[in-house]
Design a protein around this motif. Sequence first.
Motif, PDB file in Angstrom:
ATOM      1  N   PRO A 178       0.793  -0.966  -0.201  1.00 20.28           N
ATOM      2  CA  PRO A 178       0.582   0.214   0.195  1.00 20.28           C
ATOM      3  C   PRO A 178       0.806   1.039  -0.157  1.00 20.28           C
ATOM      4  O   PRO A 178       1.734   1.075   0.290  1.00 20.28           O
ATOM      5  CB  PRO A 178      -0.843  -0.595   1.049  1.00 20.28           C
ATOM      6  CG  PRO A 178       0.194  -1.156   2.371  1.00 20.28           C
ATOM      7  CD  PRO A 178       0.605  -2.168   1.570  1.00 20.28           C
ATOM      8  N   ASP A 179      -0.109   2.667  -0.059  1.00 17.47           N
ATOM      9  CA  ASP A 179       0.815   3.132  -0.241  1.00 17.47           C
ATOM     10  C   ASP A 179       1.597   3.955   1.428  1.00 17.47           C
ATOM     11  O   ASP A 179       0.499   3.769   1.658  1.00 17.47           O
ATOM     12  CB  ASP A 179       0.138   4.926  -1.212  1.00 17.47           C
ATOM     13  CG  ASP A 179       0.104   4.422  -2.504  1.00 17.47           C
ATOM     14  OD1 ASP A 179       0.850   3.893  -3.286  1.00 17.47           O
ATOM     15  OD2 ASP A 179      -1.084   5.146  -2.770  1.00 17.47           O
ATOM     16  N   GLY A 180       2.764   5.340   1.173  1.00 18.24           N
ATOM     17  CA  GLY A 180       2.986   4.927   2.439  1.00 18.24           C
ATOM     18  C   GLY A 180       4.090   4.328   2.696  1.00 18.24           C
ATOM     19  O   GLY A 180       4.596   3.568   2.129  1.00 18.24           O
ATOM     20  N   PRO A 181       4.442   4.478   4.195  1.00 18.65           N
ATOM     21  CA  PRO A 181       5.292   3.910   4.822  1.00 18.65           C
ATOM     22  C   PRO A 181       5.321   3.044   5.198  1.00 18.65           C
ATOM     23  O   PRO A 181       4.818   2.460   6.377  1.00 18.65           O
ATOM     24  CB  PRO A 181       6.227   5.081   6.089  1.00 18.65           C
ATOM     25  CG  PRO A 181       4.709   5.319   6.700  1.00 18.65           C
ATOM     26  CD  PRO A 181       4.227   5.748   4.800  1.00 18.65           C
ATOM     27  N   VAL A 182       5.565   1.320   4.667  1.00 15.29           N
ATOM     28  CA  VAL A 182       5.409   0.175   5.167  1.00 15.29           C
ATOM     29  C   VAL A 182       6.373  -0.708   4.761  1.00 15.29           C
ATOM     30  O   VAL A 182       7.094  -0.880   4.118  1.00 15.29           O
ATOM     31  CB  VAL A 182       4.560  -0.435   3.747  1.00 15.29           C
ATOM     32  CG1 VAL A 182       3.817  -1.773   4.053  1.00 15.29           C
ATOM     33  CG2 VAL A 182       2.850   0.478   4.192  1.00 15.29           C
ATOM     34  N   LEU A 183       7.155  -1.298   5.964  1.00 18.84           N
ATOM     35  CA  LEU A 183       7.671  -2.143   5.513  1.00 18.84           C
ATOM     36  C   LEU A 183       7.765  -3.193   6.051  1.00 18.84           C
ATOM     37  O   LEU A 183       6.517  -4.272   6.859  1.00 18.84           O
ATOM     38  CB  LEU A 183       9.184  -1.458   7.195  1.00 18.84           C
ATOM     39  CG  LEU A 183      10.117  -2.755   6.653  1.00 18.84           C
ATOM     40  CD1 LEU A 183      10.711  -2.580   5.453  1.00 18.84           C
ATOM     41  CD2 LEU A 183      11.051  -2.713   8.151  1.00 18.84           C
ATOM     42  N   CYS A 184       7.626  -4.314   5.270  1.00 21.00           N
ATOM     43  CA  CYS A 184       6.814  -5.151   5.429  1.00 21.00           C
ATOM     44  C   CYS A 184       7.910  -6.831   5.197  1.00 21.00           C
ATOM     45  O   CYS A 184       8.557  -6.837   4.105  1.00 21.00           O
ATOM     46  CB  CYS A 184       5.936  -6.091   3.580  1.00 21.00           C
ATOM     47  SG  CYS A 184       4.819  -7.247   3.756  1.00 21.00           S
ATOM     48  N   ILE A 185       7.755  -7.049   6.300  1.00 20.76           N
ATOM     49  CA  ILE A 185       8.698  -8.697   6.328  1.00 20.76           C
ATOM     50  C   ILE A 185       8.045 -10.112   6.077  1.00 20.76           C
ATOM     51  O   ILE A 185       7.389  -9.711   7.087  1.00 20.76           O
ATOM     52  CB  ILE A 185       9.246  -8.498   7.780  1.00 20.76           C
ATOM     53  CG1 ILE A 185      10.415  -6.774   7.850  1.00 20.76           C
ATOM     54  CG2 ILE A 185      10.710  -9.397   8.080  1.00 20.76           C
ATOM     55  CD1 ILE A 185      10.617  -6.648   9.122  1.00 20.76           C
ATOM     56  N   ALA A 186       8.613 -10.592   5.021  1.00 18.65           N
ATOM     57  CA  ALA A 186       8.486 -11.956   4.955  1.00 18.65           C
ATOM     58  C   ALA A 186       9.054 -12.604   5.223  1.00 18.65           C
ATOM     59  O   ALA A 186      10.233 -12.814   5.115  1.00 18.65           O
ATOM     60  CB  ALA A 186       7.754 -12.474   3.670  1.00 18.65           C
ATOM     61  N   ILE A 187       8.566 -13.602   6.216  1.00 10.51           N
ATOM     62  CA  ILE A 187       9.444 -14.420   6.842  1.00 10.51           C
ATOM     63  C   ILE A 187       9.626 -16.133   5.884  1.00 10.51           C
ATOM     64  O   ILE A 187       7.886 -16.814   6.254  1.00 10.51           O
ATOM     65  CB  ILE A 187       9.208 -14.978   8.148  1.00 10.51           C
ATOM     66  CG1 ILE A 187       9.551 -13.510   9.293  1.00 10.51           C
ATOM     67  CG2 ILE A 187      10.064 -15.883   8.579  1.00 10.51           C
ATOM     68  CD1 ILE A 187       8.780 -13.214  10.484  1.00 10.51           C
ATOM     69  N   TYR A 188      10.363 -17.223   6.084  1.00  9.33           N
ATOM     70  CA  TYR A 188       9.419 -18.589   5.279  1.00  9.33           C
ATOM     71  C   TYR A 188      10.663 -19.019   5.659  1.00  9.33           C
ATOM     72  O   TYR A 188      11.841 -18.899   5.954  1.00  9.33           O
ATOM     73  CB  TYR A 188       9.130 -18.578   4.067  1.00  9.33           C
ATOM     74  CG  TYR A 188       9.886 -17.795   2.320  1.00  9.33           C
ATOM     75  CD1 TYR A 188      10.472 -19.551   1.678  1.00  9.33           C
ATOM     76  CD2 TYR A 188      10.865 -17.062   2.277  1.00  9.33           C
ATOM     77  CE1 TYR A 188      12.034 -19.037   0.890  1.00  9.33           C
ATOM     78  CE2 TYR A 188      11.716 -17.059   1.513  1.00  9.33           C
ATOM     79  CZ  TYR A 188      12.271 -17.873   1.282  1.00  9.33           C
ATOM     80  OH  TYR A 188      13.061 -18.097   0.040  1.00  9.33           O
ATOM     81  N   ASP A 189      10.742 -20.600   5.187  1.00 12.05           N
ATOM     82  CA  ASP A 189      11.108 -22.028   5.075  1.00 12.05           C
ATOM     83  C   ASP A 189      12.019 -22.124   4.124  1.00 12.05           C
ATOM     84  O   ASP A 189      10.812 -22.426   3.212  1.00 12.05           O
ATOM     85  CB  ASP A 189      10.415 -22.266   6.489  1.00 12.05           C
ATOM     86  CG  ASP A 189      11.948 -23.825   6.346  1.00 12.05           C
ATOM     87  OD1 ASP A 189      13.207 -23.678   6.292  1.00 12.05           O
ATOM     88  OD2 ASP A 189      11.420 -24.979   7.501  1.00 12.05           O
ATOM     89  N   PRO A 190      12.312 -22.258   3.797  1.00  9.43           N
ATOM     90  CA  PRO A 190      13.488 -22.161   2.062  1.00  9.43           C
ATOM     91  C   PRO A 190      13.471 -23.769   1.724  1.00  9.43           C
ATOM     92  O   PRO A 190      12.867 -24.035   0.542  1.00  9.43           O
ATOM     93  CB  PRO A 190      14.609 -21.478   1.393  1.00  9.43           C
ATOM     94  CG  PRO A 190      15.114 -21.461   3.466  1.00  9.43           C
ATOM     95  CD  PRO A 190      14.158 -21.419   4.427  1.00  9.43           C
ATOM     96  N   THR A 191      13.501 -24.793   3.117  1.00  6.98           N
ATOM     97  CA  THR A 191      13.717 -25.653   2.482  1.00  6.98           C
ATOM     98  C   THR A 191      12.261 -26.098   2.589  1.00  6.98           C
ATOM     99  O   THR A 191      12.202 -27.826   1.429  1.00  6.98           O
ATOM    100  CB  THR A 191      14.357 -26.858   3.728  1.00  6.98           C
ATOM    101  OG1 THR A 191      13.060 -26.162   5.173  1.00  6.98           O
ATOM    102  CG2 THR A 191      15.142 -26.546   4.365  1.00  6.98           C
ATOM    103  N   THR A 192      11.264 -25.685   2.332  1.00  8.87           N
ATOM    104  CA  THR A 192       9.557 -26.178   2.592  1.00  8.87           C
ATOM    105  C   THR A 192       9.092 -25.392   1.495  1.00  8.87           C
ATOM    106  O   THR A 192       7.666 -25.744   1.253  1.00  8.87           O
ATOM    107  CB  THR A 192       8.675 -26.297   3.416  1.00  8.87           C
ATOM    108  OG1 THR A 192       9.244 -24.905   4.103  1.00  8.87           O
ATOM    109  CG2 THR A 192       9.660 -27.179   4.659  1.00  8.87           C
TER     110      THR A 192
END
Length: 178
Positions: free
Chosen positions: A123-137
């Motif tokens: 979305p517009d505006g100051p957004v820091l999105c952190i996506a966390i995931y397991d690359p092995t799955t």
Amino acid sequence: VRMVSVDPGGGLRQDPTLTAPTHRGPAAPLPIELDPAGRPFFGRAEELAWLDQAWADVARGGLGRLLVIAGPAGSGRTRLVSEFAARLHVRGVPVHYARVASGLAVLDDLDDQTAGQLSDGLPDGPVLCIAIYDPTTASAALRRMLLTTAHEERLLSPLDRAEIAEIVTRVAGPVDVA
């Protein structure tokens, strides 16, 4: 908002005692999934500095940014982000879990279904999105999507025995590393 007062000559002058406070308390509670609950946090200074810099860039530029933190279970991905979220929350930054909104948005254990939130961009505006995931799955489709949309990615490896021993020593006292 700048507060001013009238000087005796009829003009305006800034009065520092009338300035609005610069620190506001958090408007909403920290999401329970990101609450470090008083647990001590050790290490990962480089990663915290990376996240701090990313937030500073987002706050200064007012634009969205997607960061990805990858690592296997037990690597401390969510604990790292919880520590960062708590630090921002204390500074009055809105923190969101499992949804993308202005402030800090955390998508934990990202999979193909939850990644759909990123399909329309941030979305517009100051957004820091952190996506966390397991690359092995993670599926190949999820990995491709993250490679094309993320601004940066960090891969966390599990802590080694010496790092774990240091944490235990700080919390419980000396231990035998073996």
